[in-house]
Design an enzyme around this catalytic site. Structure first.
Site, mmCIF file in Angstrom:
data_model
loop_
_atom_site.group_PDB
_atom_site.id
_atom_site.type_symbol
_atom_site.label_atom_id
_atom_site.label_comp_id
_atom_site.label_asym_id
_atom_site.label_seq_id
_atom_site.Cartn_x
_atom_site.Cartn_y
_atom_site.Cartn_z
ATOM 1 N N ASP A 41 33.942 19.149 -30.218
ATOM 2 C CA ASP A 41 34.734 18.271 -30.749
ATOM 3 C C ASP A 41 34.042 17.556 -31.980
ATOM 4 O O ASP A 41 32.795 18.035 -32.418
ATOM 5 C CB ASP A 41 35.631 17.412 -29.869
ATOM 6 C CG ASP A 41 37.157 16.897 -30.390
ATOM 7 O OD1 ASP A 41 36.983 15.886 -31.528
ATOM 8 O OD2 ASP A 41 37.969 17.583 -30.033
ATOM 9 N N ASP A 42 34.381 16.384 -32.295
ATOM 10 C CA ASP A 42 34.104 15.658 -33.314
ATOM 11 C C ASP A 42 32.561 15.286 -33.080
ATOM 12 O O ASP A 42 32.068 15.286 -32.024
ATOM 13 C CB ASP A 42 34.928 14.164 -33.421
ATOM 14 C CG ASP A 42 34.729 13.787 -34.833
ATOM 15 O OD1 ASP A 42 33.943 14.222 -35.847
ATOM 16 O OD2 ASP A 42 35.449 12.901 -35.253
ATOM 17 N N LYS A 118 39.602 23.372 -34.239
ATOM 18 C CA LYS A 118 40.597 22.148 -34.241
ATOM 19 C C LYS A 118 40.547 21.456 -35.263
ATOM 20 O O LYS A 118 39.568 21.032 -35.781
ATOM 21 C CB LYS A 118 40.286 21.344 -32.885
ATOM 22 C CG LYS A 118 40.965 19.967 -32.840
ATOM 23 C CD LYS A 118 40.483 19.195 -31.419
ATOM 24 C CE LYS A 118 41.076 17.869 -31.360
ATOM 25 N NZ LYS A 118 40.946 17.142 -30.326
ATOM 26 N N ASP A 120 41.752 18.016 -37.506
ATOM 27 C CA ASP A 120 42.225 16.809 -37.314
ATOM 28 C C ASP A 120 42.785 16.443 -38.830
ATOM 29 O O ASP A 120 42.964 17.028 -39.589
ATOM 30 C CB ASP A 120 41.169 16.009 -36.946
ATOM 31 C CG ASP A 120 41.453 14.960 -35.894
ATOM 32 O OD1 ASP A 120 42.843 14.469 -35.799
ATOM 33 O OD2 ASP A 120 40.808 14.744 -34.915
ATOM 34 N N ARG A 176 49.442 19.543 -32.419
ATOM 35 C CA ARG A 176 49.452 18.436 -31.561
ATOM 36 C C ARG A 176 51.153 17.695 -31.939
ATOM 37 O O ARG A 176 51.430 17.500 -32.986
ATOM 38 C CB ARG A 176 48.282 17.341 -31.735
ATOM 39 C CG ARG A 176 47.258 17.748 -30.851
ATOM 40 C CD ARG A 176 47.056 17.368 -29.499
ATOM 41 N NE ARG A 176 47.060 16.044 -29.798
ATOM 42 C CZ ARG A 176 46.079 15.112 -30.031
ATOM 43 N NH1 ARG A 176 45.006 15.549 -30.217
ATOM 44 N NH2 ARG A 176 46.098 13.769 -30.202
ATOM 45 N N ASP A 180 46.718 10.444 -29.245
ATOM 46 C CA ASP A 180 46.124 11.176 -28.215
ATOM 47 C C ASP A 180 46.370 10.507 -26.861
ATOM 48 O O ASP A 180 46.693 9.510 -26.781
ATOM 49 C CB ASP A 180 44.528 10.217 -28.592
ATOM 50 C CG ASP A 180 43.960 10.876 -29.587
ATOM 51 O OD1 ASP A 180 44.548 11.882 -30.456
ATOM 52 O OD2 ASP A 180 42.635 10.578 -29.881
HETATM 53 C C1 GLA Z 1 41.375 12.366 -33.188
HETATM 54 C C2 GLA Z 1 41.916 13.382 -32.112
HETATM 55 C C3 GLA Z 1 41.285 13.628 -30.876
HETATM 56 C C4 GLA Z 1 39.670 13.761 -31.298
HETATM 57 C C5 GLA Z 1 39.048 12.488 -32.110
HETATM 58 C C6 GLA Z 1 37.634 12.725 -32.525
HETATM 59 O O1 GLA Z 1 41.738 11.045 -32.622
HETATM 60 O O2 GLA Z 1 43.189 13.268 -32.158
HETATM 61 O O3 GLA Z 1 41.737 14.617 -30.095
HETATM 62 O O4 GLA Z 1 39.304 15.029 -31.807
HETATM 63 O O5 GLA Z 1 39.918 12.390 -33.245
HETATM 64 O O6 GLA Z 1 37.182 11.682 -33.408
#
Ligand code: GLA
Length: 475
Positions: A41-42, A118, A120, A176, A180
């Protein structure tokens, strides 16, 4: 299905984390249950941003061997590699974003052997507010990925904004539908600031970061039928094993994500997991709902709120019945109790089969149905403890074999279902007769998950044909 580091590790990412997790996914039998994607992820980038050629760069202290070596390692182990960026000037954790750099970045992802992105929506520079503006912003990346010639799954992450459920399908594989998730079953929180029941909620200024399991389930209810093979509603990553919910709450969370056909990304630390978490995420009878070849979500046929239902500690008191058709003619049924006390729940066949005709007009109502409990054969704790504690991968695989563990790499769920593999069908616990009612006691904050299987009666007829001659999908 796969694993994503965000829910348990946030920005604490590294080569070691990904590769030690993937090893563990193999040795615990999870890869072969279908958890195939390992997603970074990030926070994987270097802090100084793009290099002098305008290319994104991984942080060398987190990824000393670069990202291609990770993707090679994962591919060698039989995984697919997922990565992350944002359709904004920055990612949500404020690393360089891909907005207006789509071609460069798609090429980087392809060259690193990435199989899924993914994508965002933080720091979007105001390019939001109508479906078309958002669609165009995300489409640029979709086109850029396609132009690389590599098959890269695209997972949109704009939290349901600008009605993504109406256009995500055209340019991506999943989207999505809410803010979150956080590790709570029903607790409302200001940081999940939308009305779950109103998709066009004009006051939804913050899809947010603290959305409970119940919030997300209510958010998806009106659009559950938008998921079809190739394009799925994404309810966010799983919290099973993180510690904030009870065992029954985690079972309910996992079951609904599976039956609603959300991508199933484990979000816990696979390397230190309680036995109870393992025995939830490795239940093949529930995974068979997620992977059912028909690829349609259950939908909600009943929601009771108020009506004197006992409230939980957050003032929540509601119960739902969800049902849906499966490829072989079986019907998945979930009784969800999100109230403050155990409940006797019931639902008539007429209501369960509403999708085939309301008011009891569905022909299905005329048949007897065997009721299978899909949690009945959950792996026992002692076996799970032994698997987790095993000293070597060989020991572990011997234990899995002894437990008669399901291997979807060898036998895809579609084949297992067709061959009536008993591991995918739970335990028969009773029968609902034609025109009858399904009943169950459901604990507070828990779900009962059933597979109804039609009982063919000798001599019974349907539309003039002998029942045995009626294909299940004619019903
Ligand atoms: C957003 C996404 C999360 C995650 C964070 C990472 O909030 O919705 O799922 O990827 O960014 O910074």
């Amino acid at each position: 299905m796969g694993w994503n580091n965000w829910n348990s590790f946030g920005c604490d990412v590294s080569e070691g984390l990904l590769l030690s997790t993937s090893e563990r996914l193999v040795s615990l039998g999870l890869r072969d249950l279908g958890y195939q994607y390992v997603v970074l992820d990030d926070c994987w980038q270097q802090e100084s941003g793009r290099d002098q050629h305008g290319k994104l760069q991984p942080d060398p202290s987190k990824f000393p061997n670069g990202l291609k070596s990770i993707s090679d390692g994962l591919h060698d182990q039989g995984f697919k590699f997922g990565m992350y960026s944002s359709a904004g000037e920055m990612t949500c954790a404020r690393y360089a974003g891909s907005l207006d750099h789509e071609t460069d970045d798609a090429e980087s992802f392809a060259s690193w052997g990435v199989d899924m992105l993914k994508y965002d929506s933080c720091y979007h520079m105001g390019r939001i507010g109508t479906p078309l503006i958002s669609f165009n912003r995300f489409k640029t990346m979709s086109d850029a990925l396609k132009a690389t010639g590599r098959n890269i799954l695209l997972n949109l992450c704009n939290w349901g904004e600008d009605f993504v459920h109406t256009w995500g399908m055209s340019i991506s594989n999943s989207w999505r539908i809410s803010g979150d998730i956080y590790d709570s079953f029903t607790r409302p929180d200001d940081l999940c600031g939308c009305d779950p029941n109103v998709l066009s909620d004009p006051y939804c200024i913050a899809p947010g970061t603290h959305c409970s399991v119940l919030f997300i389930i209510n958010r998806i209810a009106a659009i559950a039928d938008r998921s079809i093979p190739g394009g799925w509603n994404d309810m966010d990553m799983l919290e099973v094993g993180q510690g904030g919910m009870t065992d029954e709450e985690y079972k309910a969370h996992f079951s609904l994500w599976a039956a609603l056909k959300s991508p199933l990304f484990l979000g816990n630390d696979i390397r230190s997991m309680p036995a109870a978490a393992l025995t939830i995420i490795n239940n093949p009878a529930i995974l068979a709902l997620s992977q059912d070849p028909h690829g349609r979500s259950v939908t909600r046929v009943r929601r009771d709120v108020g009506k004197d239902l006992p409230l939980d500690e957050w003032g929540v008191g509601e119960m739902h019945v969800w049902s849906g058709y499966l490829q072989n003619g079986d019907e998945a049924v979930i009784f969800l109790n999100a109230a403050g006390a155990d409940l006797e729940m019931s639902c008539s066949l007429a209501e369960i089969f509403t999708a085939f005709g309301p008011g009891g007009s569905a022909p299905h109502v005329q048949f007897d149905w065997a009721v299978h409990d899909l949690w009945a054969h959950r792996m026992d704790d002692a076996t799970a403890e032994a698997i987790l504690a095993a000293g070597t991968a060989e020991e572990r695989s011997a234990l899995l074999k002894k437990a008669n563990w399901y291997n979807a790499t060898e036998t895809p769920y579609a084949d297992g279902l067709r061959n009536e593999d008993p591991r995918l069908f739970g335990e028969k616990i009773g029968v609902v007769e034609a025109g009858g009612v399904l009943r169950a006691t459901v604990k507070s904050h828990a779900a009962k998950v059933f597979r109804l299987r039609r009982i063919a009666k000798e001599g019974a007829k349907f539309k003039g044909k002998s029942i045995d001659r009626v294909a299940k999908d004619e019903l």
